[in-house]
Structures are given as structure tokens and as C-alpha cells.
Design a protein around this motif. Structure first.
Motif, PDB file in Angstrom:
ATOM      1  N   ARG A 270      11.712  45.413  50.184  1.00  0.00           N
ATOM      2  CA  ARG A 270      10.716  46.091  49.367  1.00  0.00           C
ATOM      3  C   ARG A 270       9.688  45.116  48.815  1.00  0.00           C
ATOM      4  NH1 ARG A 270      15.642  48.803  48.639  1.00  0.00           N
ATOM      5  NH2 ARG A 270      15.475  51.077  48.861  1.00  0.00           N
ATOM      6  N   GLU A 505      13.549  58.621  43.258  1.00  0.00           N
ATOM      7  CA  GLU A 505      12.222  58.552  43.863  1.00  0.00           C
ATOM      8  C   GLU A 505      11.396  57.412  43.287  1.00  0.00           C
ATOM      9  OE1 GLU A 505      10.451  62.309  43.025  1.00  0.00           O
ATOM     10  OE2 GLU A 505      11.053  62.290  40.909  1.00  0.00           O
ATOM     11  N   MET A 508      10.727  52.819  44.968  1.00  0.00           N
ATOM     12  CA  MET A 508       9.783  52.916  46.080  1.00  0.00           C
ATOM     13  C   MET A 508       9.779  51.638  46.909  1.00  0.00           C
ATOM     14  SD  MET A 508       6.523  54.724  44.217  1.00  0.00           S
ATOM     15  CE  MET A 508       6.657  56.330  43.439  1.00  0.00           C
ATOM     16  N   ASP A 509       9.211  51.746  48.110  1.00  0.00           N
ATOM     17  CA  ASP A 509       9.115  50.580  48.982  1.00  0.00           C
ATOM     18  C   ASP A 509       8.139  49.545  48.435  1.00  0.00           C
ATOM     19  OD1 ASP A 509      10.930  51.713  50.693  1.00  0.00           O
ATOM     20  OD2 ASP A 509       9.430  52.506  52.077  1.00  0.00           O
ATOM     21  N   VAL A 511       6.013  48.637  44.710  1.00  0.00           N
ATOM     22  CA  VAL A 511       5.762  48.994  43.314  1.00  0.00           C
ATOM     23  C   VAL A 511       4.940  47.901  42.653  1.00  0.00           C
ATOM     24  CG1 VAL A 511       7.903  50.308  43.111  1.00  0.00           C
ATOM     25  CG2 VAL A 511       7.864  47.920  42.398  1.00  0.00           C
ATOM     26  N   LEU A 540       4.659  58.363  39.884  1.00  0.00           N
ATOM     27  CA  LEU A 540       4.726  59.330  40.980  1.00  0.00           C
ATOM     28  C   LEU A 540       3.337  59.812  41.367  1.00  0.00           C
ATOM     29  CD1 LEU A 540       7.856  61.409  39.861  1.00  0.00           C
ATOM     30  CD2 LEU A 540       7.744  59.495  41.482  1.00  0.00           C
ATOM     31  N   LYS A 543       1.655  56.796  43.163  1.00  0.00           N
ATOM     32  CA  LYS A 543       2.377  56.236  44.318  1.00  0.00           C
ATOM     33  C   LYS A 543       2.670  54.742  44.161  1.00  0.00           C
ATOM     34  CE  LYS A 543       0.594  59.650  47.613  1.00  0.00           C
ATOM     35  NZ  LYS A 543       0.051  60.562  46.573  1.00  0.00           N
ATOM     36  N   GLY A 544       3.179  54.370  42.998  1.00  0.00           N
ATOM     37  CA  GLY A 544       3.624  53.003  42.767  1.00  0.00           C
ATOM     38  C   GLY A 544       2.562  52.055  42.266  1.00  0.00           C
TER      39      GLY A 544
END
Length: 571
Positions: A270, A505, A508-509, A511, A540, A543-544
């Protein structure tokens, strides 16, 4: 007609020559030499008309300031030249460390602990300062004695104020661009022009950006309001100094098995987007403890931890304490450096142990801090979960010298330039010592649950040059100033012992750094307090991405909510 007689020198000329002879050439040179030297420095370090004009005005400010105090132009010139040279040397030192030159805010925030840290990292610097003192003080006394001139204070003060007015006017009309701070030149002009812009920003916006107002309100979290389901794991957060996956650069040879250290318990690798590059680890320290963005501080971001001390009472340690955790931090430098002790305690760290408390001698390998952590964890009361922040430092610059040659004796260099091979050697040492730490947790605490989260705090200072090899300093500076993700990406990894990380959730991949406290709480199954619950919704939606979302509007809104809730004060 008779030829005109030779009149000879006039009485005025004779008087001038007599005065010069009386003064002596050395006394005149004592007055002129600093100005000639400054002229040479200006043409050597300043690159365009604007910067040279700023240099000349700054030189005037310094000279007339000292003349106002001392009335002696020779000594005033020498003192001004000394200050300029010291500024240039410090700027080059800072540029070597963090790829930025000294600005006016450095002067506003200087303290004894920061100086002590520099002397620890650069032990020869102390002797250089002492030697410079032995040379400079007798020279200043000699100039005091040699200087034949006296200038009245009132004209000198008026001249200084005129130079100040001209510099302020020019700096406001032609603001200094932040990316120029990455150039290794223009030291004096950038320093003075940054003073104008910094004071202007402070007056207009304060230290930190926030939305002007909002009708929304956050509920203040209560101490006894946290009731997690199931057993709470001990949480360990590891600050992996200057570490990133160097395979992002083309043409770098890596040893076999390189890259496993960056993977999580589930086999995924990540990305962690830091907010600093090359040196200022405290930017990321602010991100992962307060859960907020250093970019909200604008020009003052370099001193974010010192400004936030006793003002930003929000963060991961405080959230965990409300859930019954004890909190502890192991820090590899002096606790006063960049206000680390005060800042970390403000965010909820109860027990802060710096290098002196831990008995560290200079820079220690990662195993030193891991062993200390195991020892301190063994003193923890049973059934009382613990949050431990382990701040590593062995992979800090410089990489031109071999760190602890006795460690990893079987290491074979892959064949890159020496500094990169040394960087890879230290990464290999870190990975090996981390594996030993995990083995120590399993051996010393059988059955105890642990969640371990590691992250690279920033890329090393040489990373931009190998990631973007075709760009010069200015072009790299613009990319850094624009927060190009390629130059800020490191890694974060989640591991566990006797514990299954909770799927969320929020894990995340990719952040942004300020979201890591949220990721940790979600992976540990800790209920979120109202401020982190609000930040999760931002995460959310964006999206990070945090500060970069909506040009900072989401970050400013959250800052305002925290101010209204009393978690941020005085900013």
C-alpha cells in the motif's frame, strides 16, 4: 607670452590627500572591504535583477542597523558581512538536509534544542563555531580601534527605514515564489523577502487555515464513551525513517527479496502519501499523531509541531486513551527538537522517552528502539492495552558513510552508486531487525494481541533526482511545491500478532498521511469519536486524499469544526 605656470595641487586636493595619508590605507580598506566582499557575494549567489536589488536593500538594512547602534561604518560592515556569510552557510546546510534554504520563519522559531540537535548530527560543527569565534572576536575589536569615521544615528536610522520600505514594497509587488526555496542560491534575498511574505500571511490568516464559519458542530468525545467489541489489541506504530520502495526509480539494482518489507499481513503493498520530502520527518509526525494536514499551515508548515504544541488537542493517542489505552512514545533525538515532547504530549502521549531517557548514544540502529520497546511493554499492567509509537532514525542521512559496519556483515552491494547502496543496506538492516522484533513479541507476550502499522515518513533527499533524472533543481522544486504524488509516495503496512485486523473501507491502497490514525483505529476495531467519524466521511468522499481534495476546502472545514469544538485553540 610666457607659458602658464604649473599651479600644482589645489588647497582642497592637498587637504584630501593629507587626510587620506593621515588615515592610512589600511583604515580605508577596513571600511571598503566588507562592501566589496558583499558585492562579490551578490554577483555569485543572486541570479537576476530582482534578487540583486533585494540583496542590495537587505545589505543596506543590515549596515544602517549596525551604524545606528555603533556609529562605526567599518565595524558595521564587518558585522553585516559576518551575518550574511553565516546565513549562507546555514542555508547550504539546510539545503543539504531538506533541499530548502533558510527563510525568515527559521529565525522566528529558532531555539536551543534545535541547535543541540544539529551539533549531535554534525559533531564537527561545534568546533567550527568555536574556531570562528576565536577568529572573529579579535577582528571585530581591531575594526573598532581602526575605524576613523563616525556617522550620526538619525541619518543612519532614516536610511535603514528607507531600505525597509523599498524592500517591503518590492516584495509585495513581486512576491517570492515558494518553489524558489528549493534553489541553492539567492540566500540573502530570499531570506528577507520571505520575512515580508511571512509577516503578511500571519497578519491576514494566522498560523493555520480554516473555513471562515460553519453551522455544523461536532460533539466533544467523552472519556467513557468508547466501548469496542471484542478484545482491544495493543497497537504499535513504527516510524520507518526515509523509507520507500526504491524500485519506483528506473535503473536501480536491488538485492534479492527486496520489497517484502513493504507488504502487509494480507500480501498487499500500500502507498502512503507523505507531506514532506527529503528531511522534515515532523511533518509526518504531525500527520500520524494529530490526524491533520501540515499543509494547512502554509508558510509556517516547517514548524508545525512547535506551533501545534498546547494548541491542537486532537489525535490518535487521545482517541485511544478514551478507549482505555495507555500511550507511550520512543523518540530517537532530543525531546525539545521541533517541540516533539510538547507536541506529542498535547496529542495524548502520556509517557515520552527521548534519546537521553533511553540512553541512546548518537544514532542507534532500529534494534535499539525495538529492544527498549519490548522491555517497556513487559512493564505494562495485564489487561491494559498499550499504544506504542516507535520512532526510528538509523536510515537518516548521510548515506555517504557506512552506518555500523559491524551489522549485516554478509551484505553485498548491488552495484549502484555508493550512497544508494548504503541506503539499501540500511533498509535491509531495518527489515531484518523488524523481523527480530516480531519474533520478540511472539516470544515475550504469548497470546497477547498486537496490531503493528509501519509507514515511510518521507522519501530520502536523493529520491527526486533518481525519480526525475532529467529535471534541474528549479523544475524539481516546482514539482515538489505542487505535491506531485510521485515525489511524496512511500508505503504503509499493517501486520498483526495473535490478532486479525478488521476489514474496513478505510484501509485503502493509497492514503494521505493524515488518514493513518483513522486507518489504525478501523483496523483495530476501535469505535471512532465524532471528529474521526467526520474525517472518515471526508476520506470516503475524497478517495483517500485529504488536503488536496477540493483545493483544501475539506481540510479547512474540518479545522473549523475542531476549532468550534475546542480541540484547536489559538490558531
Amino acid at each position: 607670452m610666457a607659458s602658464a605656470p604649473n599651479p600644482g595641487p589645489s588647497a582642497t586636493t592637498t587637504a584630501v590627500l593629507a587626510s587620506v595619508a593621515a588615515l592610512g590605507i589600511w583604515r580605508l580598506l577596513a571600511v571598503a572591504a566588507p562592501h566589496l566582499a558583499a558585492l562579490g557575494l551578490m554577483y555569485e549567489t543572486e541570479t537576476d535583477f530582482g534578487s540583486r536589488l533585494s540583496f542590495a536593500l537587505a545589505w543596506g538594512i543590515l549596515n544602517f542597523f549596525w551604524i545606528t547602534l555603533l556609529r562605526r561604518p567599518a565595524l558595521s560592515g564587518a558585522l553585516s558581512l559576518t551575518m550574511v556569510v553565516v546565513l549562507m552557510l546555514l542555508s547550504r546546510l539546510k539545503h543539504d538536509v531538506v533541499q530548502m534554504t533558510v527563510n525568515f520563519i527559521d529565525l522566528m522559531m529558532i531555539d536551543r534544542d534545535t541547535v543541540a540537535f544539529l551539533f549531535t548530527i554534525f559533531p564537527n560543527l561545534r568546533w567550527s563555531v568555536i574556531l570562528a569565534g576565536f577568529v572573529t572576536l579579535p577582528l571585530m575589536y581591531a575594526l573598532w580601534w581602526l575605524d576613523p569615521f563616525r556617522i550620526r544615528r538619525l541619518p543612519a536610522l532614516a536610511s535603514m527605514l528607507a531600505c525597509v520600505a523599498a524592500l517591503v514594497g518590492y516584495s509585495l509587488y513581486h512576491p517570492d515564489e515558494a518553489w524558489r526555496g528549493y534553489y541553492d542560491d539567492g540566500y540573502l534575498s530570499k531570506f528577507f523577502r520571505s520575512g515580508v511574505s511571512s509577516v503578511s500571511d500571519l497578519v491576514q490568516y494566522g498560523f493555520m487555515e480554516s473555513a471562515a464559519s460553519t453551522n455544523e458542530r461536532l460533539n466533544v468525545p467523552l472519556v467513557d464513551a468508547c466501548h469496542p467489541a471484542g478484545r482491544r489489541p495493543n497497537i504499535i506504530m513504527v516510524h520507518d525513517e526515509s523509507s520507500f520502495d526504491i524500485r519506483a526509480a528506473q535503473g536501480i539494482k536491488v538485492p534479492q527479496g527486496y520489497g517484502n518489507h513493504f507488504k502487509s499481513w494480507d500480501g498487499k503493498q500500500r502507498t502512503f502519501l507523505a507531506e514532506s520530502n527529503g528531511g522534515p520527518s515532523w511533518f509526518t509526525e504531525y500527520n500520524v499523531l494529530a490526524g491533520l494536514s501540515s499543509r494547512s499551515f502554509g508558510r509556517f508548515a516547517y514548524f508545525v509541531t512547535r506551533i501545534a504544541s498546547n494548541r491542537v488537542e486532537r489525535g490518535l493517542p487521545l482517541a485511544l486513551r478514551r478507549c482505555g489505552y495507555d500511550t507511550m512514545s520512543l523518540y530517537p533525538a532530543y525531546g525539545g527538537f521541533m517541540g516533539a515532547r510538547s507536541f506529542q504530549m498535547t496529542t495524548g502521549i502520556e509517557r515520552f522517552l527521548d534519546s537521553r531517557d533511553l540512553g541512546a548514544k548518537d544514532v542507534e540502529p532500529d534494534s535499539f528502539f525495538y529492544d527498549k520497546a519490548l522491555q517497556l511493554m513487559g512493564q505494562q499492567p495485564p489487561n491494559k492495552p498499550l499504544f506504542t509509537f516507535i520512532y526510528l532514525g538509523a536510515n537518516h542521512f548521510p548515506w555517504e558513510t557506512r552506518f555500523r559496519p559491524d551489522l549485516l556483515p554478509n551484505w553485498r552491494a548491488p552495484g549502484n552508486v555508493a550512497s544508494i547502496d548504503e541506503y539499501l543496506r540500511r533498509q535491509a538492516m531495518s527489515a531484518e531487525q523488524y523481523r527480530s522484533f516480531i519474533a520478540g513479541l511472539k516470544k515475550n507476550f504469548p497470546g497477547e494481541p498486537f496490531l503493528i502499522v509501519r509507514y515511510g515518513d518521507h522519501q530520502p533527499e536523493f529520491a527526486p533526482a533518481i525519480l526525475e533524472p532529467g529535471l534541474d533543481e528549479g523544475a524539481l522544486g516546482k514539482k515538489l511545491d505542487a505535491y506531485d504524488p510521485r515525489l511524496y509516495g512511500t508505503y504503509y503496512a499493517i501486520d498483526a500478532v495473535n490478532f486479525e485486523p478488521v476489514k474496513s473501507e478505510a484501509v485503502m491502497d493509497t492514503v494521505d498521511g493524515p488518514y493513518l490514525p483513522l486507518v489504525i483505529q478501523e483496523a483495530a476495531g476501535i469505535p471512532l469519536d465524532p471528529s474521526f467519524a467526520e474525517q472518515k466521511q471526508i476520506m470516503l468522499r475524497c478517495k483517500g486524499i485529504f488536503y488536496g481534495c477540493k483545493d483544501g476546502a475539506e481540510a479547512r472545514r474540518l479545522n473549523r469544526l475542531l476549532i468550534n469544538a475546542g480541540m484547536i485553540r489559538g490558531l
